[in-house]
Design a protein around this motif. Structure first.
Motif, PDB file in Angstrom:
ATOM      1  N   CYS A  38      -0.834  12.683  31.937  1.00 48.59           N
ATOM      2  CA  CYS A  38      -1.027  12.921  30.337  1.00 48.59           C
ATOM      3  C   CYS A  38      -2.582  13.257  30.320  1.00 48.59           C
ATOM      4  O   CYS A  38      -3.453  12.605  30.621  1.00 48.59           O
ATOM      5  N   GLN A  43      -4.204   7.621  27.531  1.00 54.94           N
ATOM      6  CA  GLN A  43      -3.007   7.459  27.701  1.00 54.94           C
ATOM      7  C   GLN A  43      -2.546   8.019  29.012  1.00 54.94           C
ATOM      8  O   GLN A  43      -1.193   8.410  29.291  1.00 54.94           O
ATOM      9  N   TRP A  83       2.525  18.500  29.267  1.00 50.37           N
ATOM     10  CA  TRP A  83       1.870  17.849  28.040  1.00 50.37           C
ATOM     11  C   TRP A  83       1.329  18.835  26.905  1.00 50.37           C
ATOM     12  O   TRP A  83       0.476  19.661  27.512  1.00 50.37           O
ATOM     13  N   CYS A  86      -2.446  16.836  22.796  1.00 51.92           N
ATOM     14  CA  CYS A  86      -2.652  15.642  21.984  1.00 51.92           C
ATOM     15  C   CYS A  86      -1.607  14.448  22.624  1.00 51.92           C
ATOM     16  O   CYS A  86      -1.808  13.168  22.340  1.00 51.92           O
ATOM     17  N   ARG A  88       1.448  13.949  22.917  1.00 50.46           N
ATOM     18  CA  ARG A  88       2.500  13.107  22.045  1.00 50.46           C
ATOM     19  C   ARG A  88       3.701  14.101  22.056  1.00 50.46           C
ATOM     20  O   ARG A  88       4.938  13.648  21.623  1.00 50.46           O
ATOM     21  N   ARG A  89       3.571  15.222  22.522  1.00 48.88           N
ATOM     22  CA  ARG A  89       4.723  16.127  22.782  1.00 48.88           C
ATOM     23  C   ARG A  89       4.736  16.693  24.245  1.00 48.88           C
ATOM     24  O   ARG A  89       3.771  16.901  25.070  1.00 48.88           O
ATOM     25  N   ASP A 103       9.228  15.539  20.951  1.00 49.14           N
ATOM     26  CA  ASP A 103       8.472  14.577  20.300  1.00 49.14           C
ATOM     27  C   ASP A 103       8.798  13.067  21.399  1.00 49.14           C
ATOM     28  O   ASP A 103       9.713  12.892  21.368  1.00 49.14           O
ATOM     29  N   GLU A 105       7.927  10.118  21.176  1.00 49.70           N
ATOM     30  CA  GLU A 105       8.165   8.904  20.470  1.00 49.70           C
ATOM     31  C   GLU A 105       9.789   8.950  20.083  1.00 49.70           C
ATOM     32  O   GLU A 105      10.403   7.912  20.335  1.00 49.70           O
TER      33      GLU A 105
END
Length: 327
Positions: A38, A43, A83, A86, A88-89, A103, A105
């Protein structure tokens, strides 16, 4: 991750060559094509993997070695996954000709699109986080904008397949390595493009008759390497006219038709590559000598990548579906 915290904000110390296996992670039922840490340093305990088993997985590859998430949005082999900046995606592309932005999450697809070709290479633009380039089994390479879900630009190359894409610093130019149509001519193996105008800057970069399955940029110097099917890494200037360095060749590992990845260590002192015999080779960037080989896998090792923060942590993956973490 508590292991990463002490290193955040500190200058990346000299990269150590890893010696011992920490985690052996085997949840994929097919070859692993690509792995990536990442890019968000806080992270960076998370590792992404894309596999021929049609899945993309996210692992905690620093603390536990456990699989955190599995995404099964593709109906065929996933050849490329990246990745977002950010963290997150995840952008993925496969042999089902589908592009998905997931996404991590919620597991939901924020963007999906069908292309006209099987996808084998994806790269985000280094400064425009919503723009990416997609290539595959097609004479064309396309730049997409995630905000509009539309193709921004089309880059036309007279090739059969794009093997890898590499943005040069600032992202004004990028390179594609290709499986050139005419085996008798060595042009078009590596093509340089102007990102904005879609003009071809050069296709006379590499003159040997080998395809180049992967490309990697040096973190500090204006050079890049190309993995070649001639079983060596070739070094080039990252500035026009992108001349090859004839004095340095990194030889010893085997490629043999596998899409074997290569990269520089974050401090720029080492060059690491997988090998079709399952080994990992560490070269001294300056002298091009082999520093060490690691007998990492029984099957072809197709990727080896250094952690962006922890100085000796290395992830490797292979054609049997295994991922290993070394220190």
């Amino acid at each position: 991750s508590e292991l990463i915290k002490p290193y955040l904000g500190s200058k990346y110390k000299v990269t150590e060559v890893p010696k011992s296996l920490i985690f052996y992670m085997s949840k994929h039922s097919g070859p692993v094509n690509e792995i990536q840490w990442c890019p968000v340093l806080e992270q960076s305990h998370m590792l992404l993997s894309a596999s021929m088993d049609r899945t993309v997985k996210v692992w905690d590859a620093v603390d536990t070695g456990c699989c955190l998430k599995t995404f099964s949005c593709h109906s065929s082999a996933v050849r490329a996954a990246r990745w977002s900046s950010c963290g997150r995606r995840i952008l993925s592309g496969g042999f089902d000709s589908m592009l998905h932005l997931t996404d991590i999450e919620t597991g939901k697809q924020i963007f999906s699109s069908k292309t006209e070709f099987r996808i084998s290479a994806l790269k985000f633009h280094p400064t425009e986080s919503n723009v990416f380039i997609c290539g595959g089994f097609s004479p064309e390479v396309k730049a997409w904008d995630l905000r509009t879900s539309k193709v921004l630009r089309v880059y036309k190359a007279a090739v059969q397949q794009t093997l890898d894409i590499l943005f040069l610093p600032e992202g004004r130019e990028f390179l594609t390595s290709t499986d050139a149509v005419s085996r008798d001519s060595a042009d078009r193996t590596i093509v340089a493009w102007d990102f904005q105008s879609a003009a071809k800057i050069s296709n006379q970069i590499f003159h040997e008759r080998y395809t180049c399955p992967s490309l990697s940029l040096h973190p500090k110097e204006s050079v890049f390497v190309a993995q070649t099917n001639g079983n060596y890494l070739a070094l080039f200037s990252a500035q026009r006219p992108y001349r090859i360095n004839k004095k340095k060749r990194y030889e010893g590992h085997k490629v043999e038709g596998f899409a074997v990845g290569c990269e520089f260590s974050p401090d720029g002192t080492l060059l690491v590559t997988g090998s079709s015999d399952g080994k990992v080779f560490f070269y001294n960037y300056h002298t091009s000598r082999i520093i060490r080989t690691l007998s990492a896998h029984k099957e072809a090792c197709v990727s080896a990548t250094f952690h962006p923060v922890l100085p000796s942590l290395l992830a490797t993956c292979d054609w049997a579906g295994e991922i290993k973490i070394w220190q």
